[in-house]
Design a protein around this motif. Structure first.
Motif, short mmCIF file in Angstrom:
data_model
loop_
_atom_site.label_atom_id
_atom_site.label_comp_id
_atom_site.label_asym_id
_atom_site.label_seq_id
_atom_site.Cartn_x
_atom_site.Cartn_y
_atom_site.Cartn_z
N ARG A 226 0.83 -1.20 0.00
CA ARG A 226 0.00 0.00 0.00
C ARG A 226 0.88 1.26 0.00
O ARG A 226 2.05 1.21 0.39
CB ARG A 226 -0.91 0.01 1.24
N PRO A 227 0.31 2.39 -0.40
CA PRO A 227 1.09 3.64 -0.44
C PRO A 227 1.64 4.07 0.92
O PRO A 227 2.59 4.85 0.97
CB PRO A 227 0.08 4.66 -0.98
N TYR A 228 1.04 3.60 2.01
CA TYR A 228 1.52 4.00 3.33
C TYR A 228 2.63 3.09 3.84
O TYR A 228 3.10 3.24 4.97
CB TYR A 228 0.37 4.05 4.35
N HIS A 229 3.06 2.11 3.04
CA HIS A 229 4.21 1.28 3.40
C HIS A 229 5.49 1.96 2.94
O HIS A 229 5.47 2.98 2.25
CB HIS A 229 4.11 -0.10 2.73
N THR A 230 6.61 1.37 3.31
CA THR A 230 7.90 1.81 2.78
C THR A 230 8.80 0.59 2.67
O THR A 230 8.40 -0.52 3.00
CB THR A 230 8.54 2.90 3.67
N ILE A 231 9.99 0.81 2.17
CA ILE A 231 10.93 -0.30 1.95
C ILE A 231 12.23 0.01 2.68
O ILE A 231 12.64 1.17 2.77
CB ILE A 231 11.18 -0.50 0.44
N VAL A 232 12.84 -1.02 3.22
CA VAL A 232 14.15 -0.85 3.83
C VAL A 232 15.11 -1.79 3.11
O VAL A 232 14.86 -2.99 3.00
CB VAL A 232 14.12 -1.13 5.36
N LEU A 233 16.17 -1.22 2.57
CA LEU A 233 17.16 -1.99 1.83
C LEU A 233 18.18 -2.57 2.80
O LEU A 233 18.68 -1.86 3.67
CB LEU A 233 17.87 -1.11 0.79
N MET A 234 18.50 -3.84 2.64
CA MET A 234 19.45 -4.49 3.53
C MET A 234 20.86 -4.47 2.99
O MET A 234 21.76 -5.06 3.57
CB MET A 234 19.00 -5.93 3.79
N LYS A 235 21.04 -3.82 1.89
CA LYS A 235 22.37 -3.69 1.31
C LYS A 235 22.44 -2.36 0.60
O LYS A 235 21.53 -1.99 -0.14
CB LYS A 235 22.65 -4.83 0.32
N ASP A 236 23.50 -1.61 0.85
CA ASP A 236 23.68 -0.34 0.15
C ASP A 236 23.94 -0.63 -1.32
O ASP A 236 24.80 -1.44 -1.66
CB ASP A 236 24.86 0.44 0.73
N ILE A 237 23.17 -0.01 -2.18
CA ILE A 237 23.34 -0.24 -3.61
C ILE A 237 23.71 1.06 -4.31
O ILE A 237 23.30 2.14 -3.89
CB ILE A 237 22.07 -0.85 -4.26
N MET A 238 24.49 0.93 -5.35
CA MET A 238 24.89 2.07 -6.15
C MET A 238 24.32 1.87 -7.55
O MET A 238 24.81 1.04 -8.31
CB MET A 238 26.41 2.18 -6.21
N PRO A 239 23.25 2.59 -7.90
CA PRO A 239 22.66 2.41 -9.23
C PRO A 239 23.69 2.67 -10.33
O PRO A 239 24.54 3.55 -10.20
CB PRO A 239 21.54 3.46 -9.26
N SER A 240 23.61 1.88 -11.40
CA SER A 240 24.54 2.06 -12.51
C SER A 240 24.23 3.37 -13.24
O SER A 240 23.15 3.94 -13.11
CB SER A 240 24.43 0.88 -13.48
N LEU A 276 6.27 0.42 -9.48
CA LEU A 276 7.02 -0.31 -10.51
C LEU A 276 8.50 -0.42 -10.13
O LEU A 276 9.13 -1.46 -10.35
CB LEU A 276 6.88 0.40 -11.86
N THR A 277 9.03 0.65 -9.56
CA THR A 277 10.44 0.63 -9.14
C THR A 277 10.64 -0.30 -7.96
O THR A 277 11.63 -1.04 -7.89
CB THR A 277 10.90 2.05 -8.77
N ILE A 278 9.69 -0.30 -7.03
CA ILE A 278 9.78 -1.20 -5.87
C ILE A 278 9.75 -2.65 -6.33
O ILE A 278 10.49 -3.49 -5.83
CB ILE A 278 8.62 -0.93 -4.88
N ARG A 279 8.92 -2.94 -7.31
CA ARG A 279 8.86 -4.31 -7.84
C ARG A 279 10.22 -4.71 -8.42
O ARG A 279 10.68 -5.84 -8.24
CB ARG A 279 7.78 -4.42 -8.91
N ASN A 280 10.84 -3.78 -9.10
CA ASN A 280 12.17 -4.04 -9.66
C ASN A 280 13.18 -4.32 -8.56
O ASN A 280 13.98 -5.26 -8.64
CB ASN A 280 12.60 -2.84 -10.52
N LEU A 281 13.14 -3.51 -7.50
CA LEU A 281 14.09 -3.69 -6.40
C LEU A 281 13.88 -5.02 -5.69
O LEU A 281 14.85 -5.68 -5.29
CB LEU A 281 13.96 -2.54 -5.39
#
Length: 488
Positions: A226-240, A276-281
């Protein structure tokens, strides 16, 4: 923090095999393994020749472009044979695994093979004839087998000359090594097509406290986000450098304290683009979906706490002097973040930030949030509602409920009873009671499905205090419960 493969080497691939079939030809092109002697022993036990194995790994035409799985002598061969577009060449990238690996590994390796084949197909479309040239280069670079030089007839496919001749072989070696050591893949096929993949089951942080997100489950997960959720990344990533600017923005601006909706508003990005970006991540970055951190949220120590010594050591190094177990124990019994920070102010010695440590422990699910869910339900008792009242107030309220209620008729007598109590005890007039009833019907729109408190607030647009007050009015027919599952 460094992500390491599980210590159990039986979960790692024995080898990866590149095979190709075109016309009447079918050959192994390249093999890579970090446990070569184990592989040679397997082949000796199977008593199979290279060309026979190639035929075994590349199924008939009717089974191409489908997941492939075969088992022989306790060894699994898994892949996704693919007929490359606009060619007559079928490519197979097959992973040799121990027969007792988790079934999720099988699916993951099949998906990885599928992506690799797709990347090769993209390159073939970009430069027609490239694949045929690669195959010819590999074949010409493969030395002839002789008993004087090689102990095993599969050994010729490990030759360095193949790596020198073929960029596809070099990529395959790189992918295998990344899977072996980290469980994460980030590489470029033929130095052109970017490939990212996460073998979630091989990462301690996933196998311990973070639920696996298998590729086939992502669509279902996205349906529940849902829009009120968020994501926490468990690894620092550097987009190409050639990645979408949107991914770069989200990686920089998404934090555990901001919901998708907040980021969308602040950055002027549509919520659809964010999803769409979250799905990619989710497909290639170790991450977890959470509710944004808030001082009033209630948190508890993980109910089934497993831990990795190496992970805890990494946390202790990053937060010098911290007693991780003491911090985790502070959330048993559950407490709000505000209470935790105030009760443990002595931990803020200046060496580390207590809230930052909390976010770290939440990231790896040593600490989890308790979520409130509500659902409308009939009273679990033999108590009967108030009898019918022959009054104008009662009749008007009954007419209103029959017209606007989103609940079944079984709830009507109890709704009338609550309305009468509001009139008698709170001295609310009929218009005020109708307004309260209308808000309640909006809150329990999907009465037979439990709904997260934050979901109710977001959907209705009501203030938290208002929602809680309305739910309290109707507590006789509303059931609430707490769970650590954000998405049930």
């Amino acid at each position: 923090m460094e992500f390491l493969h599980k210590d159990n080497e039986s979960d790692k691939p024995v080898a990866v095999v590149l095979t190709a079939k075109w016309g009447t030809e079918c050959h192994i092109l390249y093999i890579h393994s970090l446990c070569v002697y184990k592989l040679f022993k397997i082949m000796e036990e199977l008593k199979v020749e290279p060309d026979s194995l190639a035929e075994y790994l590349l199924p008939s035409k009717s089974n191409r472009n489908l997941p492939y799985e075969a088992k022989a002598e306790g060894i699994l061969f898994v892949g996704f044979p693919n007929l490359i577009d606009h060619t007559t060449i079928c490519i197979g990238i097959t992973w040799i695994l121990d027969g007792n690996v988790d079934k999720n590994f099988i699916h993951s390796y099949q998906q990885l093979s599928k992506r690799l084949c797709h990347a090769i197909s993209v390159e073939e479309n970009r430069s027609s004839g490239l694949l045929q040239k690669e195959i010819e280069s590999i074949i010409s670079a493969t030395p002839k087998y002789s008993e004087e030089t090689y102990k095993n007839n599969f050994q010729v496919y490990f030759n360095e000359s193949i790596l020198t001749a073929s960029s596809f072989a070099r990529t395959l070696k790189d992918v295998y090594n990344q899977i072996w050591y980290t469980g994460l893949v980030h590489t470029f096929v033929n130095n052109n097509v970017e490939l990212g993949f996460v073998l979630a089951q091989s990462i301690p942080e996933f196998t311990l406290n973070v639920p696996n997100i298998a590729c086939r489950d992502i669509n279902e997960l996205m349906r529940r986000i849902r829009p009120y959720h968020t994501i926490v990344l468990m690894k620092d990533i550097m987009p190409s450098l050639d990645c979408s600017p949107l991914i770069d923005q989200l990686v920089r601006f998404l934090t555990p304290e901001k919901s998708f909706n907040t980021v969308a508003t602040e950055r002027g990005i549509s919520i659809g683009q964010i999803f769409l970006t979250i799905r990619n991540l989710l497909t290639w970055v170790p991450c977890s979906i959470i509710y944004p951190i808030c001082m009033n949220n209630v948190y508890t120590s993980s109910l089934h706490l497993n831990y990795s010594e190496s992970l805890l050591q990494d946390i202790a190094k990053e937060y010098e002097g911290v007693n991780v177990y003491k911090i985790i124990a502070a959330f048993s019994p559950p407490c709000t973040l505000r209470d935790f920070l105030s009760n443990n102010s002595d931990e803020n010695t200046g060496k580390y930030d207590l809230k930052s440590l909390f976010i770290c422990l939440l990231k790896y699910r040593f600490i989890v949030q308790l979520h409130d869910y509500y659902v409308a339900t009939l009273p679990f008792s033999d108590r009967k509602p108030l009898p019918f009242q022959d009054t104008p107030f009662y009749k008007e309220l009954q007419s209103f409920i029959n017209k606007h209620s989103t609940l079944t008729n079984d709830f009507t007598p109890f709704l009338l009873e609550i309305g009468v109590k509001l009139n008698e005890e709170q001295e609310y007039n009929i218009d005020k009671i109708k307004e309260i009833m209308r808000m309640f019907f909006n809150i329990v729109k999907n009465y037979n499905e439990p709904e997260h408190l934050e979901g109710i607030i977001f959907r209705t647009g009501l203030l938290r205090e208002t929602v809680l007050r309305i739910l309290d009015f109707f507590k006789d027919i509303v059931c609430s419960y707490c769970t650590t599952n954000l998405i049930p």
